[in-house]
Write a protein that holds these residues in place. Sequence first.
Motif, PDB file in Angstrom:
ATOM      1  N   UNK A 103       0.837  -1.199   0.000  1.00 35.93           N
ATOM      2  CA  UNK A 103       0.000   0.000   0.000  1.00 35.93           C
ATOM      3  C   UNK A 103       0.868   1.243   0.000  1.00 35.93           C
ATOM      4  N   UNK A 104       0.625   2.094  -0.959  1.00 37.12           N
ATOM      5  CA  UNK A 104       1.308   3.383  -1.035  1.00 37.12           C
ATOM      6  C   UNK A 104       0.489   4.403  -0.258  1.00 37.12           C
ATOM      7  N   UNK A 105       1.156   5.149   0.640  1.00 37.15           N
ATOM      8  CA  UNK A 105       0.422   6.067   1.508  1.00 37.15           C
ATOM      9  C   UNK A 105      -0.395   7.084   0.722  1.00 37.15           C
ATOM     10  N   UNK A 106       0.261   7.865  -0.127  1.00 38.91           N
ATOM     11  CA  UNK A 106      -0.417   8.957  -0.819  1.00 38.91           C
ATOM     12  C   UNK A 106       0.113   9.129  -2.235  1.00 38.91           C
ATOM     13  N   UNK A 107      -0.804   9.301  -3.174  1.00 36.93           N
ATOM     14  CA  UNK A 107      -0.417   9.565  -4.554  1.00 36.93           C
ATOM     15  C   UNK A 107      -1.154  10.815  -5.012  1.00 36.93           C
ATOM     16  N   UNK A 108      -0.374  11.837  -5.354  1.00 30.29           N
ATOM     17  CA  UNK A 108      -0.932  13.124  -5.773  1.00 30.29           C
ATOM     18  C   UNK A 108      -0.656  13.375  -7.255  1.00 30.29           C
ATOM     19  N   UNK A 109      -1.424  14.290  -7.793  1.00 32.23           N
ATOM     20  CA  UNK A 109      -1.232  14.712  -9.185  1.00 32.23           C
ATOM     21  C   UNK A 109      -1.108  16.233  -9.220  1.00 32.23           C
ATOM     22  N   UNK A 110      -0.071  16.724  -9.895  1.00 32.38           N
ATOM     23  CA  UNK A 110       0.040  18.160 -10.151  1.00 32.38           C
ATOM     24  C   UNK A 110      -0.096  18.371 -11.657  1.00 32.38           C
ATOM     25  N   UNK A 111       0.043  19.590 -12.110  1.00 26.54           N
ATOM     26  CA  UNK A 111      -0.100  19.873 -13.545  1.00 26.54           C
ATOM     27  C   UNK A 111       0.960  19.172 -14.369  1.00 26.54           C
ATOM     28  N   UNK A 112       2.106  18.884 -13.760  1.00 30.30           N
ATOM     29  CA  UNK A 112       3.218  18.351 -14.542  1.00 30.30           C
ATOM     30  C   UNK A 112       3.839  17.075 -13.986  1.00 30.30           C
ATOM     31  N   UNK A 113       3.346  16.600 -12.824  1.00 31.70           N
ATOM     32  CA  UNK A 113       3.985  15.444 -12.204  1.00 31.70           C
ATOM     33  C   UNK A 113       3.002  14.551 -11.473  1.00 31.70           C
ATOM     34  N   UNK A 114       3.389  13.273 -11.366  1.00 31.03           N
ATOM     35  CA  UNK A 114       2.797  12.380 -10.378  1.00 31.03           C
ATOM     36  C   UNK A 114       3.674  12.471  -9.132  1.00 31.03           C
ATOM     37  N   UNK A 115       3.055  12.497  -7.963  1.00 29.43           N
ATOM     38  CA  UNK A 115       3.814  12.701  -6.724  1.00 29.43           C
ATOM     39  C   UNK A 115       3.522  11.565  -5.752  1.00 29.43           C
ATOM     40  N   UNK A 116       4.552  10.810  -5.451  1.00 30.51           N
ATOM     41  CA  UNK A 116       4.470   9.701  -4.509  1.00 30.51           C
ATOM     42  C   UNK A 116       4.943  10.209  -3.148  1.00 30.51           C
ATOM     43  N   UNK A 117       4.132  10.013  -2.117  1.00 29.16           N
ATOM     44  CA  UNK A 117       4.539  10.420  -0.770  1.00 29.16           C
ATOM     45  C   UNK A 117       4.401   9.232   0.172  1.00 29.16           C
ATOM     46  N   UNK A 118       5.531   8.840   0.746  1.00 33.02           N
ATOM     47  CA  UNK A 118       5.510   7.826   1.795  1.00 33.02           C
ATOM     48  C   UNK A 118       5.672   8.571   3.116  1.00 33.02           C
ATOM     49  N   UNK A 119       4.665   8.430   3.983  1.00 29.16           N
ATOM     50  CA  UNK A 119       4.585   9.225   5.195  1.00 29.16           C
ATOM     51  C   UNK A 119       4.847   8.350   6.421  1.00 29.16           C
ATOM     52  N   UNK A 120       5.675   8.838   7.310  1.00 28.92           N
ATOM     53  CA  UNK A 120       5.957   8.123   8.552  1.00 28.92           C
ATOM     54  C   UNK A 120       5.799   9.069   9.742  1.00 28.92           C
ATOM     55  N   UNK A 121       5.397   8.505  10.874  1.00 33.07           N
ATOM     56  CA  UNK A 121       5.262   9.295  12.097  1.00 33.07           C
ATOM     57  C   UNK A 121       6.400   8.982  13.075  1.00 33.07           C
ATOM     58  N   UNK A 122       7.455   8.362  12.558  1.00 30.42           N
ATOM     59  CA  UNK A 122       8.631   8.033  13.364  1.00 30.42           C
ATOM     60  C   UNK A 122       9.879   8.507  12.616  1.00 30.42           C
TER      61      UNK A 122
END
Length: 339
Positions: free
Chosen positions: A44-63
């Motif tokens: 599972x990928x935490x967050x996948x965003x879209x901007x006008x020019x990119x796909x943005x993968x964000x792996x988020x940790x609280x540690x």
Amino acid sequence: MLEIRESQIEDIFATQLDEVKGLLSLKDNVSLIERQKILPSGNRLDLLFLSASNLILVELKAVKSEIKFCEQIIGYRDELVELQEKGKLPRLPLISYLACPIILGPHKDFCVKNDIIPIQYSPYELLKNYYFKVKAISKLITLKPSNHGLWDLHLLNRILYSIGSGTTIEKLTKPTELSRSTVRSYLRLSSELGLTKTRPKVTLTELGKEYVDNIERDKPINYISDIQTDIIKEYITTNPFGSPAIFGIYSAVETVFALSKNFYPVPLKEAIICFRYLTGKQSEWSGKAAKDAFIMYSNYCIDLGLLAKIDRDYYITPSGIRFILLLELNKSILFVNSL
């Protein structure tokens, strides 16, 4: 020591897109494609965003960071590239981020070598900003009871019943035998309760007209009928963040309701202390100011049938219990809708 579930930080990232844009130092606005996206591997990928020019993968940790987090991102990125090649994702450049409260030097270097952008964020700042950005909470934070110098709500009647077409503050001083400053104070309160408007002329709102139309003419002018109390109570419960006066009224009922778990009837002394905290006036009101404010607003509540008082002890009425439960329901709906 940080104690928070990672999913709660993820909630903020998923809903506060301006915060994400700033945190990731992006020029373009972003939109969330998917949260906890299931990849072909089952990961599972935490967050996948879209901007006008990119796909943005964000792996988020609280540690704090670990090498394995960076390795996870490399694997996730490879799977996203495969999905792009199969036409299941837009063929845009893919940017990868690792967001942690603390990123250690060696891990930062490892990220950079593997084309991953390390982002160190402050959970404290995220939580604080989120709290102040939620519309309903922001509105509630700014609300504090106002003091219009009117000790009983029924005293408004002489103002309300004197308002006609073309009424001015000056004209209201004669039939009411009140000074201009007192008339202004009374009108500020009646306006906060949705009953009047003062510009360009003093007029009754539709609610105010309904209130005046339901006068019981065989009663003294200071008498508030049951229908009139229902009109005001309904307005308060449906507009819980409408004005300082509304906030003061329901805070007085909430004070007695909350303290009834510890004292019943509720002593005036305890009610004053609780009311001062509940209304956010702890650092602003002196002891006398807090006492006067609670007595004033509790008097309004007594006029509306929400509270009762015997000597220096307060009781919540059946109408008061229904009022506070309905109010909490409407407040909850407003909070949920603003998230």
